[in-house]
Design a protein around this motif. Structure first.
Motif, short mmCIF file in Angstrom:
data_model
loop_
_atom_site.label_atom_id
_atom_site.label_comp_id
_atom_site.label_asym_id
_atom_site.label_seq_id
_atom_site.Cartn_x
_atom_site.Cartn_y
_atom_site.Cartn_z
N LEU A 86 0.86 -1.18 0.00
CA LEU A 86 0.00 0.00 0.00
C LEU A 86 0.90 1.23 0.00
O LEU A 86 1.86 1.32 0.78
N MET A 87 0.60 2.20 -0.88
CA MET A 87 1.51 3.32 -1.08
C MET A 87 0.71 4.61 -1.28
O MET A 87 -0.40 4.59 -1.83
N SER A 88 1.30 5.71 -0.87
CA SER A 88 0.67 7.02 -1.08
C SER A 88 0.53 7.30 -2.57
O SER A 88 1.41 6.95 -3.37
N TYR A 89 -0.55 7.94 -2.91
CA TYR A 89 -0.77 8.36 -4.30
C TYR A 89 -0.15 9.74 -4.49
O TYR A 89 -0.36 10.66 -3.68
N VAL A 90 0.66 9.91 -5.54
CA VAL A 90 1.30 11.18 -5.84
C VAL A 90 0.55 11.83 -7.00
O VAL A 90 0.70 11.39 -8.14
N PRO A 91 -0.27 12.83 -6.74
CA PRO A 91 -1.10 13.40 -7.81
C PRO A 91 -0.29 14.28 -8.76
O PRO A 91 0.72 14.87 -8.38
N ASP A 92 -0.78 14.35 -10.00
CA ASP A 92 -0.23 15.26 -11.02
C ASP A 92 1.27 15.08 -11.24
O ASP A 92 1.98 16.03 -11.58
N ALA A 93 1.75 13.87 -11.07
CA ALA A 93 3.19 13.62 -11.19
C ALA A 93 3.57 13.23 -12.61
O ALA A 93 2.76 12.68 -13.38
N THR A 94 4.80 13.53 -12.98
CA THR A 94 5.39 13.05 -14.23
C THR A 94 6.11 11.74 -13.95
O THR A 94 6.91 11.66 -13.01
N HIS A 95 5.81 10.74 -14.77
CA HIS A 95 6.42 9.43 -14.57
C HIS A 95 7.60 9.28 -15.52
O HIS A 95 7.45 9.26 -16.74
N TRP A 96 8.79 9.15 -14.95
CA TRP A 96 10.02 8.97 -15.74
C TRP A 96 10.47 7.53 -15.71
O TRP A 96 10.38 6.87 -14.68
N ASP A 102 9.31 13.42 -28.77
CA ASP A 102 9.54 14.51 -27.81
C ASP A 102 9.65 13.99 -26.38
O ASP A 102 10.33 14.60 -25.55
N ASP A 103 8.99 12.87 -26.09
CA ASP A 103 9.04 12.32 -24.74
C ASP A 103 10.41 11.72 -24.41
O ASP A 103 10.67 11.36 -23.25
N TYR A 104 11.29 11.60 -25.42
CA TYR A 104 12.58 10.94 -25.24
C TYR A 104 13.76 11.91 -25.37
O TYR A 104 14.90 11.49 -25.28
N ARG A 105 13.46 13.20 -25.59
CA ARG A 105 14.53 14.14 -25.91
C ARG A 105 15.07 14.88 -24.69
O ARG A 105 16.28 15.02 -24.52
N THR A 106 14.18 15.38 -23.85
CA THR A 106 14.61 16.18 -22.71
C THR A 106 14.78 15.30 -21.48
O THR A 106 13.82 14.65 -21.05
N PRO A 107 15.97 15.24 -20.93
CA PRO A 107 16.19 14.36 -19.77
C PRO A 107 15.55 14.93 -18.51
O PRO A 107 15.29 16.13 -18.42
N PRO A 108 15.30 14.07 -17.53
CA PRO A 108 14.84 14.57 -16.23
C PRO A 108 15.97 15.31 -15.53
O PRO A 108 17.10 15.39 -16.03
N GLU A 155 7.90 12.48 -10.57
CA GLU A 155 8.31 13.85 -10.28
C GLU A 155 7.07 14.70 -10.02
O GLU A 155 6.23 14.89 -10.90
N HIS A 156 6.95 15.20 -8.79
CA HIS A 156 5.80 16.03 -8.40
C HIS A 156 5.99 17.45 -8.95
O HIS A 156 7.13 17.91 -9.15
N PRO A 157 4.90 18.16 -9.24
CA PRO A 157 5.03 19.55 -9.74
C PRO A 157 5.88 20.43 -8.84
O PRO A 157 6.46 21.43 -9.29
N SER A 158 5.98 20.09 -7.56
CA SER A 158 6.79 20.89 -6.63
C SER A 158 8.28 20.73 -6.89
O SER A 158 9.09 21.50 -6.36
N GLY A 159 8.65 19.71 -7.68
CA GLY A 159 10.06 19.42 -7.93
C GLY A 159 10.57 18.23 -7.15
O GLY A 159 11.65 17.69 -7.47
N ARG A 160 9.84 17.79 -6.14
CA ARG A 160 10.25 16.61 -5.39
C ARG A 160 10.04 15.37 -6.26
O ARG A 160 9.14 15.33 -7.11
N HIS A 161 10.88 14.38 -6.04
CA HIS A 161 10.73 13.15 -6.82
C HIS A 161 10.74 11.95 -5.88
O HIS A 161 11.28 12.01 -4.78
N TYR A 162 10.13 10.87 -6.37
CA TYR A 162 9.95 9.66 -5.55
C TYR A 162 10.31 8.43 -6.38
O TYR A 162 9.76 8.23 -7.48
N LEU A 163 11.19 7.62 -5.84
CA LEU A 163 11.58 6.37 -6.50
C LEU A 163 10.49 5.31 -6.28
O LEU A 163 10.10 5.05 -5.14
#
Length: 493
Positions: A375-385, A416-422, A448-456
Protein backbone atom coordinates in the motif's frame (compact mmCIF):
# COMPACT_ATOMS: atom_id res chain seq x y z
CA UNK A 1 20.44 -47.71 -49.53
CA UNK A 2 21.59 -44.31 -50.81
CA UNK A 3 22.97 -45.45 -54.18
CA UNK A 4 20.42 -43.29 -56.00
CA UNK A 5 21.59 -40.07 -54.36
CA UNK A 6 22.83 -37.32 -56.65
CA UNK A 7 25.93 -35.25 -55.80
CA UNK A 8 25.64 -32.64 -53.09
CA UNK A 9 25.04 -29.10 -54.43
CA UNK A 10 25.69 -25.78 -52.77
CA UNK A 11 22.79 -23.38 -53.22
CA UNK A 12 24.11 -20.42 -51.25
CA UNK A 13 27.13 -19.26 -49.27
CA UNK A 14 25.09 -16.78 -47.20
CA UNK A 15 23.71 -18.72 -45.50
CA UNK A 16 25.52 -21.94 -46.40
CA UNK A 17 22.75 -24.12 -47.86
CA UNK A 18 23.28 -27.48 -49.55
CA UNK A 19 20.90 -29.83 -51.35
CA UNK A 20 21.08 -33.51 -52.30
CA UNK A 21 18.39 -35.18 -54.40
CA UNK A 22 17.60 -38.82 -53.68
CA UNK A 23 19.28 -38.82 -50.28
CA UNK A 24 16.70 -41.16 -48.69
CA UNK A 25 15.62 -44.34 -50.49
CA UNK A 26 12.01 -45.43 -50.95
CA UNK A 27 12.47 -48.22 -48.40
CA UNK A 28 13.79 -45.73 -45.83
CA UNK A 29 10.96 -43.29 -46.49
CA UNK A 30 8.30 -45.99 -46.11
CA UNK A 31 9.90 -47.15 -42.86
CA UNK A 32 9.95 -43.65 -41.37
CA UNK A 33 6.39 -42.84 -42.43
CA UNK A 34 5.13 -46.11 -40.94
CA UNK A 35 6.93 -45.47 -37.67
CA UNK A 36 5.62 -41.92 -37.56
CA UNK A 37 1.96 -42.89 -37.70
CA UNK A 38 0.21 -41.37 -34.69
CA UNK A 39 -0.86 -44.73 -33.26
CA UNK A 40 2.68 -46.08 -33.56
CA UNK A 41 4.16 -43.03 -31.86
CA UNK A 42 1.69 -43.17 -28.99
CA UNK A 43 2.23 -46.92 -28.59
CA UNK A 44 5.97 -46.25 -28.34
CA UNK A 45 5.35 -43.77 -25.51
CA UNK A 46 6.47 -40.74 -27.50
CA UNK A 47 4.96 -37.28 -27.00
CA UNK A 48 2.98 -35.97 -29.97
CA UNK A 49 2.06 -32.30 -30.32
CA UNK A 50 -0.29 -30.59 -32.76
CA UNK A 51 -0.64 -26.90 -33.55
CA UNK A 52 -0.51 -24.50 -36.49
CA UNK A 53 2.95 -25.85 -37.35
CA UNK A 54 1.61 -29.38 -37.86
CA UNK A 55 1.92 -32.61 -35.94
CA UNK A 56 5.37 -33.11 -34.42
CA UNK A 57 7.24 -35.74 -32.44
CA UNK A 58 10.85 -36.42 -31.44
CA UNK A 59 11.83 -39.93 -32.59
CA UNK A 60 15.03 -41.27 -30.98
CA UNK A 61 17.75 -42.58 -33.25
CA UNK A 62 18.76 -45.28 -30.79
CA UNK A 63 17.21 -48.66 -31.58
CA UNK A 64 16.20 -47.75 -35.14
CA UNK A 65 18.74 -48.96 -37.74
CA UNK A 66 17.14 -46.90 -40.52
CA UNK A 67 17.28 -43.63 -38.59
CA UNK A 68 20.79 -44.48 -37.44
CA UNK A 69 21.86 -44.98 -41.06
CA UNK A 70 20.30 -41.65 -42.11
CA UNK A 71 22.02 -39.86 -39.23
CA UNK A 72 25.37 -41.44 -40.06
CA UNK A 73 25.14 -40.34 -43.72
CA UNK A 74 24.21 -36.79 -42.68
CA UNK A 75 27.18 -36.64 -40.31
CA UNK A 76 29.46 -37.99 -43.05
CA UNK A 77 28.35 -35.15 -45.34
CA UNK A 78 28.90 -32.57 -42.60
CA UNK A 79 32.25 -34.11 -41.58
CA UNK A 80 31.31 -33.87 -37.89
CA UNK A 81 28.97 -35.76 -35.60
CA UNK A 82 26.16 -34.67 -33.34
CA UNK A 83 27.57 -34.20 -29.82
CA UNK A 84 24.35 -35.09 -27.99
CA UNK A 85 24.32 -38.45 -26.19
CA UNK A 86 20.80 -39.32 -27.39
CA UNK A 87 20.13 -37.66 -30.75
CA UNK A 88 16.73 -37.79 -32.40
CA UNK A 89 14.89 -36.85 -35.57
CA UNK A 90 12.00 -34.41 -35.31
CA UNK A 91 9.16 -35.74 -37.41
CA UNK A 92 6.67 -33.15 -38.59
CA UNK A 93 3.55 -33.64 -40.71
CA UNK A 94 1.89 -30.54 -42.16
CA UNK A 95 -1.76 -30.55 -43.19
CA UNK A 96 -3.37 -28.05 -45.50
CA UNK A 97 -3.16 -24.57 -43.96
CA UNK A 98 -0.20 -25.41 -41.68
CA UNK A 99 2.96 -23.31 -41.75
CA UNK A 100 5.96 -22.47 -39.58
CA UNK A 101 6.90 -18.83 -38.80
CA UNK A 102 10.35 -17.34 -39.55
CA UNK A 103 13.06 -18.31 -37.08
CA UNK A 104 16.75 -19.11 -36.74
CA UNK A 105 17.86 -22.45 -35.31
CA UNK A 106 20.02 -21.19 -32.43
CA UNK A 107 19.95 -23.33 -29.31
CA UNK A 108 22.41 -24.75 -26.81
CA UNK A 109 22.32 -28.18 -25.16
CA UNK A 110 25.03 -29.48 -22.86
CA UNK A 111 27.34 -26.68 -23.98
CA UNK A 112 27.05 -27.65 -27.67
CA UNK A 113 25.55 -25.29 -30.25
CA UNK A 114 23.02 -26.15 -32.94
CA UNK A 115 25.60 -25.67 -35.67
CA UNK A 116 23.73 -27.25 -38.61
CA UNK A 117 20.23 -28.38 -39.51
CA UNK A 118 19.53 -31.32 -41.83
CA UNK A 119 16.00 -31.63 -43.25
CA UNK A 120 14.80 -34.72 -45.14
CA UNK A 121 11.58 -34.43 -47.14
CA UNK A 122 9.42 -37.55 -47.03
CA UNK A 123 6.64 -36.43 -49.41
CA UNK A 124 6.02 -34.29 -52.46
CA UNK A 125 3.71 -31.43 -51.53
CA UNK A 126 1.22 -30.61 -54.26
CA UNK A 127 1.30 -26.89 -53.64
CA UNK A 128 3.00 -24.65 -51.05
CA UNK A 129 5.05 -25.84 -48.08
CA UNK A 130 8.33 -24.43 -49.36
CA UNK A 131 11.25 -23.98 -46.95
CA UNK A 132 11.95 -20.31 -47.53
CA UNK A 133 15.16 -18.38 -46.77
CA UNK A 134 14.26 -14.70 -47.28
CA UNK A 135 17.73 -13.34 -46.50
CA UNK A 136 19.78 -15.70 -48.67
CA UNK A 137 22.26 -13.99 -50.96
CA UNK A 138 22.23 -13.02 -53.77
CA UNK A 139 18.47 -13.75 -53.75
CA UNK A 140 15.93 -15.55 -51.53
CA UNK A 141 15.76 -19.34 -51.80
CA UNK A 142 12.58 -21.41 -51.71
CA UNK A 143 12.96 -25.21 -51.49
CA UNK A 144 9.87 -27.06 -52.67
CA UNK A 145 9.34 -30.37 -50.81
CA UNK A 146 10.61 -33.29 -52.91
CA UNK A 147 10.41 -36.85 -51.66
CA UNK A 148 13.84 -38.17 -50.59
CA UNK A 149 15.54 -34.79 -50.84
CA UNK A 150 18.02 -33.58 -48.19
CA UNK A 151 18.57 -29.90 -47.35
CA UNK A 152 21.41 -28.91 -45.03
CA UNK A 153 22.18 -25.44 -43.78
CA UNK A 154 24.56 -23.92 -41.22
CA UNK A 155 23.14 -21.76 -38.46
CA UNK A 156 26.54 -20.35 -37.57
CA UNK A 157 29.14 -18.62 -39.71
CA UNK A 158 32.62 -20.22 -39.88
CA UNK A 159 33.82 -17.82 -37.18
CA UNK A 160 31.16 -19.16 -34.80
CA UNK A 161 28.78 -16.23 -34.85
CA UNK A 162 25.08 -16.89 -35.41
CA UNK A 163 24.32 -16.49 -39.12
CA UNK A 164 21.15 -14.38 -39.17
CA UNK A 165 20.78 -14.95 -42.92
CA UNK A 166 19.85 -18.57 -42.05
CA UNK A 167 16.43 -17.37 -40.89
CA UNK A 168 13.84 -19.58 -42.57
CA UNK A 169 10.19 -20.50 -42.50
CA UNK A 170 7.84 -23.12 -43.86
CA UNK A 171 5.35 -21.52 -46.20
CA UNK A 172 1.70 -22.42 -45.82
CA UNK A 173 0.80 -25.77 -47.32
CA UNK A 174 -2.07 -25.10 -49.71
CA UNK A 175 -2.55 -28.54 -51.28
CA UNK A 176 -1.48 -32.10 -50.48
CA UNK A 177 0.61 -33.20 -47.51
CA UNK A 178 4.09 -32.42 -46.33
CA UNK A 179 6.08 -34.69 -44.03
CA UNK A 180 9.71 -34.20 -42.96
CA UNK A 181 12.29 -35.40 -40.48
CA UNK A 182 14.89 -32.98 -39.15
CA UNK A 183 18.24 -33.86 -37.64
CA UNK A 184 19.53 -31.04 -35.46
CA UNK A 185 23.31 -31.35 -35.30
CA UNK A 186 24.73 -29.95 -32.06
CA UNK A 187 28.50 -29.57 -31.88
CA UNK A 188 31.28 -27.27 -30.63
CA UNK A 189 31.35 -23.99 -32.56
CA UNK A 190 34.63 -25.10 -34.13
CA UNK A 191 32.53 -27.41 -36.32
CA UNK A 192 31.06 -24.37 -38.09
CA UNK A 193 34.35 -24.15 -40.03
CA UNK A 194 33.54 -27.40 -41.87
CA UNK A 195 33.83 -27.39 -45.69
CA UNK A 196 31.36 -29.78 -47.32
CA UNK A 197 32.58 -29.30 -50.90
CA UNK A 198 36.12 -28.80 -52.21
CA UNK A 199 35.25 -25.36 -53.62
CA UNK A 200 33.70 -24.08 -50.40
CA UNK A 201 35.37 -20.84 -49.25
CA UNK A 202 38.20 -21.22 -46.78
CA UNK A 203 37.12 -20.33 -43.21
CA UNK A 204 38.66 -17.11 -41.88
CA UNK A 205 41.89 -17.47 -39.95
CA UNK A 206 41.63 -17.12 -36.19
CA UNK A 207 42.81 -13.76 -34.90
CA UNK A 208 44.22 -15.20 -31.70
CA UNK A 209 41.70 -13.17 -29.68
CA UNK A 210 39.01 -15.27 -28.01
CA UNK A 211 35.57 -14.42 -29.42
CA UNK A 212 33.01 -13.00 -27.02
CA UNK A 213 29.54 -14.49 -27.14
CA UNK A 214 26.33 -13.29 -25.50
CA UNK A 215 24.01 -16.04 -24.32
CA UNK A 216 20.51 -14.59 -24.20
CA UNK A 217 17.84 -16.42 -22.17
CA UNK A 218 14.50 -16.02 -23.95
CA UNK A 219 11.03 -17.02 -22.82
CA UNK A 220 8.31 -15.09 -24.69
CA UNK A 221 10.44 -11.94 -24.69
CA UNK A 222 9.23 -9.23 -27.13
CA UNK A 223 10.83 -9.77 -30.52
CA UNK A 224 12.21 -6.24 -30.68
CA UNK A 225 14.18 -6.81 -27.47
CA UNK A 226 16.13 -9.81 -28.76
CA UNK A 227 16.50 -8.21 -32.20
CA UNK A 228 18.15 -5.11 -30.76
CA UNK A 229 20.49 -7.23 -28.63
CA UNK A 230 21.40 -9.38 -31.62
CA UNK A 231 22.04 -6.34 -33.82
CA UNK A 232 24.18 -4.74 -31.12
CA UNK A 233 26.25 -7.92 -30.92
CA UNK A 234 26.66 -8.13 -34.69
CA UNK A 235 27.76 -4.49 -34.88
CA UNK A 236 30.52 -5.24 -32.36
CA UNK A 237 31.67 -8.61 -33.67
CA UNK A 238 30.17 -10.39 -30.66
CA UNK A 239 28.54 -13.79 -31.01
CA UNK A 240 24.87 -14.17 -30.12
CA UNK A 241 23.26 -17.40 -28.94
CA UNK A 242 19.65 -17.59 -27.84
CA UNK A 243 18.60 -19.99 -25.07
CA UNK A 244 14.95 -21.07 -25.01
CA UNK A 245 14.02 -21.34 -21.32
CA UNK A 246 10.78 -23.16 -22.12
CA UNK A 247 12.71 -26.13 -23.56
CA UNK A 248 15.83 -25.84 -21.43
CA UNK A 249 17.61 -29.12 -20.65
CA UNK A 250 18.34 -29.13 -16.92
CA UNK A 251 20.07 -32.54 -17.08
CA UNK A 252 22.70 -32.25 -19.79
CA UNK A 253 23.37 -28.51 -20.01
CA UNK A 254 26.76 -27.52 -18.66
CA UNK A 255 27.58 -24.08 -17.20
CA UNK A 256 29.02 -21.55 -19.64
CA UNK A 257 32.81 -21.20 -19.91
CA UNK A 258 34.70 -18.28 -18.37
CA UNK A 259 34.65 -15.23 -20.61
CA UNK A 260 31.10 -15.84 -21.86
CA UNK A 261 28.44 -13.18 -21.37
CA UNK A 262 24.98 -14.00 -20.03
CA UNK A 263 21.79 -11.93 -19.96
CA UNK A 264 18.21 -12.89 -19.20
CA UNK A 265 15.59 -10.52 -20.66
CA UNK A 266 12.97 -13.15 -19.75
CA UNK A 267 11.06 -12.50 -16.53
CA UNK A 268 9.67 -16.01 -16.09
CA UNK A 269 10.65 -18.45 -13.35
CA UNK A 270 11.89 -20.83 -16.06
CA UNK A 271 14.16 -18.08 -17.37
CA UNK A 272 15.58 -17.38 -13.91
CA UNK A 273 16.31 -21.05 -13.33
CA UNK A 274 17.95 -21.53 -16.72
CA UNK A 275 20.10 -18.44 -16.12
CA UNK A 276 21.27 -19.79 -12.77
CA UNK A 277 22.23 -23.15 -14.27
CA UNK A 278 24.16 -21.51 -17.12
CA UNK A 279 26.16 -19.21 -14.86
CA UNK A 280 29.63 -20.12 -13.61
CA UNK A 281 32.51 -18.11 -12.13
CA UNK A 282 34.09 -15.97 -14.82
CA UNK A 283 30.84 -15.47 -16.77
CA UNK A 284 29.97 -11.78 -17.20
CA UNK A 285 26.46 -10.77 -16.10
CA UNK A 286 24.65 -7.65 -14.93
CA UNK A 287 24.85 -8.77 -11.28
CA UNK A 288 27.29 -6.77 -9.14
CA UNK A 289 28.28 -9.62 -6.84
CA UNK A 290 29.92 -12.74 -8.30
CA UNK A 291 27.12 -14.95 -6.98
CA UNK A 292 24.36 -12.37 -7.31
CA UNK A 293 22.74 -14.44 -10.03
CA UNK A 294 21.91 -17.06 -7.41
CA UNK A 295 19.88 -14.55 -5.39
CA UNK A 296 16.40 -13.38 -6.22
CA UNK A 297 16.05 -9.99 -4.55
CA UNK A 298 12.92 -8.32 -5.86
CA UNK A 299 12.28 -4.58 -5.77
CA UNK A 300 10.95 -3.43 -2.41
CA UNK A 301 10.76 0.12 -1.04
CA UNK A 302 12.47 -1.01 2.15
CA UNK A 303 15.77 -1.56 0.29
CA UNK A 304 15.67 1.95 -1.16
CA UNK A 305 14.40 3.57 2.04
CA UNK A 306 17.24 2.09 4.09
CA UNK A 307 19.69 3.49 1.51
CA UNK A 308 18.32 7.01 2.00
CA UNK A 309 16.56 7.22 -1.37
CA UNK A 310 13.27 9.14 -1.63
CA UNK A 311 10.26 6.83 -1.82
CA UNK A 312 6.54 7.48 -1.37
CA UNK A 313 5.13 6.63 2.04
CA UNK A 314 4.25 2.94 2.06
CA UNK A 315 3.21 0.01 4.22
CA UNK A 316 2.53 -3.69 3.71
CA UNK A 317 -1.12 -4.64 3.40
CA UNK A 318 -1.24 -7.42 5.97
CA UNK A 319 -4.73 -7.25 7.47
CA UNK A 320 -8.43 -7.21 6.74
CA UNK A 321 -9.24 -5.29 9.92
CA UNK A 322 -11.37 -2.31 8.93
CA UNK A 323 -10.07 -0.18 11.80
CA UNK A 324 -6.44 -0.97 10.98
CA UNK A 325 -6.94 -0.29 7.28
CA UNK A 326 -8.54 3.06 8.10
CA UNK A 327 -5.42 3.93 10.14
CA UNK A 328 -3.21 2.86 7.23
CA UNK A 329 -5.09 5.12 4.83
CA UNK A 330 -4.81 8.07 7.22
CA UNK A 331 -1.08 7.40 7.70
CA UNK A 332 -0.57 7.26 3.92
CA UNK A 333 -2.16 10.69 3.54
CA UNK A 334 -5.72 9.74 2.72
CA UNK A 335 -7.49 8.39 -0.33
CA UNK A 336 -6.78 7.61 -3.05
CA UNK A 337 -3.95 5.17 -2.36
CA UNK A 338 -2.03 2.73 -4.56
CA UNK A 339 -2.18 -1.02 -4.02
CA UNK A 340 0.56 -2.98 -5.74
CA UNK A 341 1.04 -6.72 -6.14
CA UNK A 342 4.76 -7.35 -6.68
CA UNK A 343 6.08 -9.60 -9.42
CA UNK A 344 4.20 -8.32 -12.47
CA UNK A 345 5.20 -5.84 -15.17
CA UNK A 346 3.76 -3.13 -17.44
CA UNK A 347 1.30 -1.91 -14.83
CA UNK A 348 -0.38 -5.26 -14.23
CA UNK A 349 -1.16 -5.66 -10.54
CA UNK A 350 -1.07 -1.93 -9.76
CA UNK A 351 -4.45 -0.70 -8.49
CA UNK A 352 -5.74 2.71 -7.52
CA UNK A 353 -8.05 2.50 -4.52
CA UNK A 354 -10.46 5.45 -4.22
CA UNK A 355 -12.89 4.29 -1.52
CA UNK A 356 -12.73 2.45 1.78
CA UNK A 357 -15.27 -0.18 0.62
CA UNK A 358 -13.04 -0.80 -2.39
CA UNK A 359 -10.02 -1.18 -0.12
CA UNK A 360 -11.82 -3.53 2.27
CA UNK A 361 -13.15 -5.85 -0.43
CA UNK A 362 -9.85 -5.92 -2.36
CA UNK A 363 -7.85 -6.72 0.78
CA UNK A 364 -10.31 -9.49 1.67
CA UNK A 365 -9.71 -11.09 -1.70
CA UNK A 366 -5.93 -10.52 -1.68
CA UNK A 367 -5.25 -12.06 1.72
CA UNK A 368 -7.63 -14.97 1.15
CA UNK A 369 -5.73 -15.67 -2.07
CA UNK A 370 -2.37 -15.67 -0.30
CA UNK A 371 -1.16 -12.22 -1.39
CA UNK A 372 0.15 -9.39 0.78
CA UNK A 373 0.11 -6.28 -1.42
CA UNK A 374 2.03 -3.08 -0.96
CA UNK A 375 0.00 0.00 0.00
CA UNK A 376 1.51 3.32 -1.08
CA UNK A 377 0.67 7.02 -1.08
CA UNK A 378 -0.77 8.36 -4.30
CA UNK A 379 1.30 11.18 -5.84
CA UNK A 380 -1.10 13.40 -7.81
CA UNK A 381 -0.23 15.26 -11.02
CA UNK A 382 3.19 13.62 -11.19
CA UNK A 383 5.39 13.05 -14.23
CA UNK A 384 6.42 9.43 -14.57
CA UNK A 385 10.02 8.97 -15.74
CA UNK A 386 11.69 5.78 -16.89
CA UNK A 387 15.48 6.03 -16.61
CA UNK A 388 17.54 3.12 -17.96
CA UNK A 389 20.88 2.64 -16.25
CA UNK A 390 23.69 0.46 -17.59
CA UNK A 391 26.62 0.01 -15.26
CA UNK A 392 27.13 3.36 -13.58
CA UNK A 393 25.68 5.56 -16.33
CA UNK A 394 22.31 6.52 -17.78
CA UNK A 395 21.87 4.91 -21.20
CA UNK A 396 18.34 6.11 -21.94
CA UNK A 397 15.31 7.89 -20.55
CA UNK A 398 11.79 8.88 -21.48
CA UNK A 399 8.67 10.44 -20.06
CA UNK A 400 5.69 8.08 -19.76
CA UNK A 401 2.13 9.10 -20.50
CA UNK A 402 -1.25 8.07 -19.17
CA UNK A 403 -4.20 6.70 -21.08
CA UNK A 404 -7.51 8.50 -20.76
CA UNK A 405 -9.43 7.16 -17.74
CA UNK A 406 -6.34 5.33 -16.42
CA UNK A 407 -3.79 6.39 -13.81
CA UNK A 408 -1.14 3.95 -15.08
CA UNK A 409 1.45 5.08 -17.61
CA UNK A 410 2.93 3.79 -20.84
CA UNK A 411 5.81 4.55 -23.21
CA UNK A 412 4.55 6.74 -26.03
CA UNK A 413 5.48 6.89 -29.72
CA UNK A 414 6.22 10.62 -29.52
CA UNK A 415 9.96 11.35 -29.90
CA UNK A 416 9.54 14.51 -27.81
CA UNK A 417 9.04 12.32 -24.74
CA UNK A 418 12.58 10.94 -25.24
CA UNK A 419 14.53 14.14 -25.91
CA UNK A 420 14.61 16.18 -22.71
CA UNK A 421 16.19 14.36 -19.77
CA UNK A 422 14.84 14.57 -16.23
CA UNK A 423 16.66 16.63 -13.64
CA UNK A 424 20.20 15.72 -12.57
CA UNK A 425 18.79 14.81 -9.17
CA UNK A 426 16.47 12.23 -10.74
CA UNK A 427 19.30 10.80 -12.84
CA UNK A 428 21.49 10.50 -9.74
CA UNK A 429 18.69 8.74 -7.85
CA UNK A 430 18.28 6.28 -10.72
CA UNK A 431 21.98 5.38 -10.79
CA UNK A 432 22.08 4.97 -7.02
CA UNK A 433 18.89 2.85 -7.01
CA UNK A 434 20.39 0.37 -9.47
CA UNK A 435 23.51 0.15 -7.34
CA UNK A 436 21.42 -0.47 -4.22
CA UNK A 437 19.58 -3.24 -6.05
CA UNK A 438 23.05 -4.87 -6.55
CA UNK A 439 22.69 -5.04 -10.32
CA UNK A 440 24.29 -3.17 -13.22
CA UNK A 441 21.20 -2.72 -15.36
CA UNK A 442 17.80 -1.36 -14.47
CA UNK A 443 14.75 0.44 -15.75
CA UNK A 444 14.13 2.88 -12.92
CA UNK A 445 10.64 4.31 -12.44
CA UNK A 446 10.52 7.71 -10.74
CA UNK A 447 7.64 10.11 -10.11
CA UNK A 448 8.31 13.85 -10.28
CA UNK A 449 5.80 16.03 -8.40
CA UNK A 450 5.03 19.55 -9.74
CA UNK A 451 6.79 20.89 -6.63
CA UNK A 452 10.06 19.42 -7.93
CA UNK A 453 10.25 16.61 -5.39
CA UNK A 454 10.73 13.15 -6.82
CA UNK A 455 9.95 9.66 -5.55
CA UNK A 456 11.58 6.37 -6.50
CA UNK A 457 9.04 3.63 -7.26
CA UNK A 458 11.15 0.65 -8.29
CA UNK A 459 14.05 -0.75 -10.28
CA UNK A 460 12.96 -3.17 -12.99
CA UNK A 461 15.51 -5.88 -13.66
CA UNK A 462 15.46 -7.01 -16.35
CA UNK A 463 13.68 -4.15 -18.05
CA UNK A 464 12.03 -3.35 -21.38
CA UNK A 465 14.31 -0.93 -23.25
CA UNK A 466 13.27 -1.28 -26.90
CA UNK A 467 11.12 1.87 -27.08
CA UNK A 468 14.05 3.97 -25.86
CA UNK A 469 15.91 2.90 -29.00
CA UNK A 470 13.12 2.57 -31.54
CA UNK A 471 11.45 5.88 -30.68
CA UNK A 472 14.06 7.89 -28.82
CA UNK A 473 17.26 6.69 -30.48
CA UNK A 474 18.95 5.77 -27.19
CA UNK A 475 21.27 2.83 -27.94
CA UNK A 476 20.63 0.95 -24.72
CA UNK A 477 21.41 -2.47 -26.23
CA UNK A 478 24.76 -1.18 -27.47
CA UNK A 479 25.60 0.17 -24.02
CA UNK A 480 24.64 -3.19 -22.51
CA UNK A 481 26.92 -5.18 -24.82
CA UNK A 482 29.80 -2.72 -24.35
CA UNK A 483 29.47 -3.07 -20.57
CA UNK A 484 29.39 -6.86 -20.68
CA UNK A 485 32.38 -7.06 -23.04
CA UNK A 486 34.47 -4.87 -20.72
CA UNK A 487 33.34 -6.90 -17.72
CA UNK A 488 34.22 -10.17 -19.47
CA UNK A 489 37.66 -8.79 -20.24
CA UNK A 490 38.15 -7.81 -16.60
CA UNK A 491 37.07 -11.23 -15.40
CA UNK A 492 39.48 -12.85 -17.86
CA UNK A 493 42.31 -10.74 -16.46
Amino acid sequence: MDSGALPLRRLSTSPRIYLQEGFASEDEIRHVLARAERDALVAAGLDVTEDATGMACEIPVEGDPVLAALAARIEAILTFACALPGPSFRFRRYARGDAHPPHVDTYTIAGAQLVATALVYLTDAEEGGETYFPHASPEPIALAPRRGQLAIWFNHAPDGRVDRSSEHESKELTAGEKATITYFVYAPLEAAKARLLPDDPEPPQASGVPARTLFCVNDHVPEETTRLLREACEARGVGYVEIDASTFDFIDTEPLPPGAMLFRPAISVAGIRAEQVLWAPGVATFYREPDGILRNIGPTPLIYERAGLPVPRWIWGNTTSRDTLRRYVEWLGGLPIIMKFLGSSRGIGVLRIDTLPGLFSTMDHALSSGYSPLLMSYVPDATHWRVIVVGDRVAGFYRNRTEEDDFRTYASEDPDDYRTPPSPEILATAIRAVEVQEVELGGVDILEHPSGRHYLLEVNFPCYFASARLVGGHDVAGAMIDWLVKKAERLAG
